[in-house]
Design a protein around this motif. Structure first.
Motif, PDB file in Angstrom:
ATOM      1  N   LEU A 153       0.132   5.637  -0.287  1.00  0.00           N
ATOM      2  CA  LEU A 153      -0.950   6.613  -0.146  1.00  0.00           C
ATOM      3  C   LEU A 153      -0.529   7.965  -0.700  1.00  0.00           C
ATOM      4  O   LEU A 153       0.616   8.403  -0.527  1.00  0.00           O
ATOM      5  CB  LEU A 153      -1.346   6.761   1.327  1.00  0.00           C
ATOM      6  CG  LEU A 153      -1.994   5.528   1.965  1.00  0.00           C
ATOM      7  CD1 LEU A 153      -2.063   5.684   3.477  1.00  0.00           C
ATOM      8  CD2 LEU A 153      -3.379   5.282   1.381  1.00  0.00           C
ATOM      9  N   LEU A 193       0.829  -1.213   0.000  1.00  0.00           N
ATOM     10  CA  LEU A 193       0.000   0.000   0.000  1.00  0.00           C
ATOM     11  C   LEU A 193       0.860   1.259   0.000  1.00  0.00           C
ATOM     12  O   LEU A 193       1.761   1.413   0.829  1.00  0.00           O
ATOM     13  CB  LEU A 193      -0.912   0.000   1.235  1.00  0.00           C
ATOM     14  CG  LEU A 193      -1.769   1.253   1.433  1.00  0.00           C
ATOM     15  CD1 LEU A 193      -2.806   1.374   0.320  1.00  0.00           C
ATOM     16  CD2 LEU A 193      -2.447   1.227   2.803  1.00  0.00           C
ATOM     17  N   GLY A 251      -5.285   5.186  -1.901  1.00  0.00           N
ATOM     18  CA  GLY A 251      -4.366   4.055  -1.852  1.00  0.00           C
ATOM     19  C   GLY A 251      -4.157   3.382  -3.193  1.00  0.00           C
ATOM     20  O   GLY A 251      -5.116   3.116  -3.927  1.00  0.00           O
TER      21      GLY A 251
END
Length: 751
Positions: A76, A74, A82
């Motif tokens: 961001l 992940l 995401g």
């Protein structure tokens, strides 16, 4: 986006066979729950395509087990959107530096200053529409760069039914310091479609433990290197590992580097396994191992066969990890579905292609030594080979080349005997026919890769560098008879030169040795006589039990009927080099020739040589996996024999149920690939222009002149213990010559 999907699925249809129904009787496993280990595809099929790209994720479901897990690291954006990408710093794996030339910044990430381009500096709408992937591993192709990166929601819905997805949250503390919360992002996402969440940060896992439905989503503590410090507890991961019971309240499993389980010493050999897997299972924790990649050399114990490494973790008789995190999901799938629990399986008795060794198991020991031959037999070679060389005193022995520089320590002792012989090779060498057998016996074996370094040669098994001893032809035949191998292949080299220039009758030596071993009078063991000289093959025509193999040394693109008919006069089979049947451009398969079909039409068997396990020798279409090359050659192109330096790999493939096309209940067959399939989606600008095609085989190049008579050249006598070597020289003559030499020496000294 539609363009990428259409092309990807067209390619999927080209390179994969339709999956048959699942096997109704799965084997038992030593995993925590008794189910087979999971294949976890890091960034999708990142061993071939750029990490976390559309192609990388699309392909996993088509070229690996259907329940494989898609792994997403992940990342961001500034506004908390995401997406998947393994590196926090994006400049090595995307085009971000081109999009924002002045966007480079420095951040402190878990105590270390890191400079580069970061997603947290950009809003999603400004960044993601134009952000594309780039290959960041130099050994992998960059021909698929430029694909869009995927949002987490894209990955969770990439197929129907939805795939299993593993989300790794690597930098929770860092993101929170930038006022961005991965935990809030996941809550907004409602953990939808996410089956596993891992993190190296204990605080993060504890913070979401109460919010996750643990039936649908498992939490996993990811371990970094033992000396690295976990941000929440400030303990080293090696210390945390000592208290597995403390992990169970907030996680159902652990993800560890593979060396936590099978340590490797500084010489790159396996050490005894730790008790980690069994200890964790006792605490009710699943264990997942990370760090698997076909193109990252691991322990020498695996002989460059990536499936052997997976089996070490899932089928060792003591434990099995619960899953493997890999860049090459197809190979992990092979190991699990095709090779595990298969040690005692036998190959089909009829109809299977032969495994012919190349100087024995020369990937593990110096070629043509007793140890190389012994391992070849143990590893399942049907036919072991001896390329015959001659010593100065007429002893026939086995060695790949007449030049001793490659496989022995001759350079340290006999450099003064170096010479140039254009009839043998273009470069200088120290040649066996210039040394006596006793001098050759004084040399040590020297294990080196038979692949030139500029063609991808990698170091081989240093622990065995100088082990073993070279065998005379007589000793080789005695060994073959004692081991009851299916057959022997005798490769006869340089016969015209040896006869005319050195007075050595290599054909006579071979004929006598085979006769003395009674291999010309029995049908139990097949004898193959191989040569690139038709005059040599003609000499053995009188023994119908022998199969004659003609070597086509040059790379060809076609075998016209007149040429094949000419070969048929002298041989029962041909040995062709790999590039003569499998063509490649920039390490991508471009097409298959019709050479195998053309030889088969004349009832000539086809041996393909030489096969290696090293990923550097394999086209990208084979996924850096020698098993897929074997499937393509054997099942796809129908060759009759493979000549290999690693017989164990070919044997494992042929013993596997996945190599049997008659089986219809396989969940995962090892399928041949289609030439040109990957080239269709490669970026043309990333590929060099294809070279001119190889020439067709010409009939005029096949027939060689008759062998010259053996010249009268004085040479030292063969040692007494080698009189039965089949050299064709009489003991009386040798002794007389020796006496003359001694008398002359005494006369000269007296004067």
């Amino acid at each position: 986006m539609i363009k990428y999907l259409v092309v990807a699925f067209l390619l999927i249809e080209l390179i994969t066979a339709q999956k048959p129904p699942a096997n109704p009787a799965p084997p038992s496993w030593l995993t925590l729950n008794g189910e087979r280990p999971a294949v976890i595809a890091r960034g999708g099929f990142s061993g071939l395509f750029p990490d976390s790209s559309r192609f990388a994720y699309d392909f996993v479901g088509q070229v690996s087990l259907p329940d494989s897990i898609l792994y997403c690291d992940l990342q961001l954006t500034k506004d908390g959107v995401g997406f998947c990408q393994s590196e926090l710093k994006l400049d090595n794996s995307t085009n971000i530096a081109l999009l924002f030339p002045k966007g480079q910044k420095s951040y402190n990430v878990n105590g270390k200053d890191v400079r580069g381009w970061f997603a947290i500096d950009y809003l999603a709408d400004a960044l993601l529409p134009n952000l594309t992937s780039a290959q960041n591993v130099l050994t992998r192709p960059n021909a698929f760069d430029g694909q869009p990166l995927l949002l987490v929601e894209d990955v969770t819905s990439i197929s129907k039914p939805p795939p299993r997805v593993w989300l790794n949250v690597q930098y929770d503390l860092f993101y929170n310091l930038q006022k961005i919360s991965p935990a809030l992002y996941l809550e907004d996402l409602r953990f939808a479609g996410i089956n596993y969440i891992s993190s190296p940060e204990i605080g993060f896992l504890k913070s979401i433990a109460a919010k996750v439905d643990k039936v649908r989503t498992k939490l996993v503590l990811r371990f970094l290197e033992p000396e690295a410090v976990e941000p929440t507890t400030k303990q080293a991961y090696g210390e945390i590992l000592k208290n597995l019971a403390a992990i169970k309240p907030y996680a159902s499993g652990i993800l560890v580097p593979k060396t936590y389980i099978w340590p490797i010493n500084k010489e790159m050999y396996l050490m005894p396994p730790t008790t980690l897997v069994n200890d964790a299972h006792k605490e009710g924790l699943e264990v997942y191992a990370s760090g698997f990649a076909n193109d990252s050399p691991g322990s020498f114990n695996y002989s460059y066969d990536p499936t052997a490494e997976y089996l070490q973790f899932i089928d060792n008789g003591q434990f099995s990890v619960d899953g493997v995190l890999t860049d090459f999901a197809p190979t992990a799938s092979e190991a699990i579905a095709c090779l595990a629990h298969n040690k005692n399986a036998s190959r089909p008795q009829k109809g299977h292609p032969l495994i012919i060794s190349h100087n024995g198991a020369s990937g593990d020991y110096t070629g043509c030594t007793d140890l190389a031959y012994d391992k070849a037999v143990t590893d399942g070679a049907d036919v072991i080979d001896c390329s015959v060389q001659m010593s100065k005193d007429g002893v026939a022995f086995c060695l790949d080349s007449a030049d001793l520089l490659g496989d022995t320590t001759a350079i340290t002792t006999f450099m003064s005997k170096s010479s140039s012989i254009p009839e043998i090779q273009p470069k200088n060498g120290i040649f066996s026919f210039d040394l006596t057998w006793s001098e050759i016996q004084s040399l040590k074996p020297q294990l080196t890769s038979s692949i030139p370094q500029d063609m991808g040669g990698l170091p081989r098994n240093p622990a065995n560098k100088d082990k073993g001893k070279f065998l005379t032809l007589v000793e080789f035949l005695d060994f073959a008879k004692a081991k009851a191998v299916t057959g022997v292949l005798i490769n006869v080299l340089n016969a015209p030169y040896l006869a005319s220039k050195k007075g050595l009758d290599i054909v006579g030596a071979v004929t006598t040795a085979l006769s003395n071993a009674t291999l010309d009078k029995q049908s139990t063991q097949q004898v193959m006589i191989q040569s690139d000289d038709t005059a040599v093959l003609a000499k053995f025509k009188e023994v119908p039990k022998y199969r004659r193999v003609y070597v086509i040394k040059d790379i060809i693109s076609d075998a016209p009927k007149p040429s094949v008919d000419e070969i048929k006069k002298y041989a029962d089979a041909v040995d062709v080099r790999r590039p003569s049947i499998v063509k490649s451009t920039a390490s991508f398969l471009s097409n298959f020739t019709k050479v195998v079909e053309e030889m088969h039409a004349a009832n000539l068997s086809v041996h393909v040589s030489t096969l290696y396990n090293e990923y550097t020798t394999l086209a990208f279409d084979f996924f850096s996996d020698p098993m897929i090359e074997l499937a393509t050659l054997i099942e796809g192109l129908k060759v009759d024999a493979v000549v290999t330096e690693y017989p164990a790999t070919a044997n494992a493939y042929l013993r596997s149920p996945c190599s049997d096309p008659t089986k219809t209940n396989l969940e995962y067959p090892i399928s041949p690939v289609e030439a040109g399939a990957l080239l269709e989606i490669a970026v043309p600008q990333a590929l060099p222009p294809s070279g001119a095609p190889a020439p067709a085989l010409e009939a005029a190049s096949i027939v060689d002149p008759p062998l010259p008579p053996v010249s009268k050249v004085d040479s030292p006598a063969a040692p007494a213990d080698q009189k039965k070597s089949g050299s064709g020289r009489t003991t009386t003559t040798s002794v007389c010559l020796s006496l003359v030499v001694v008398l002359l020496s005494l006369v000269l000294r007296a004067h």
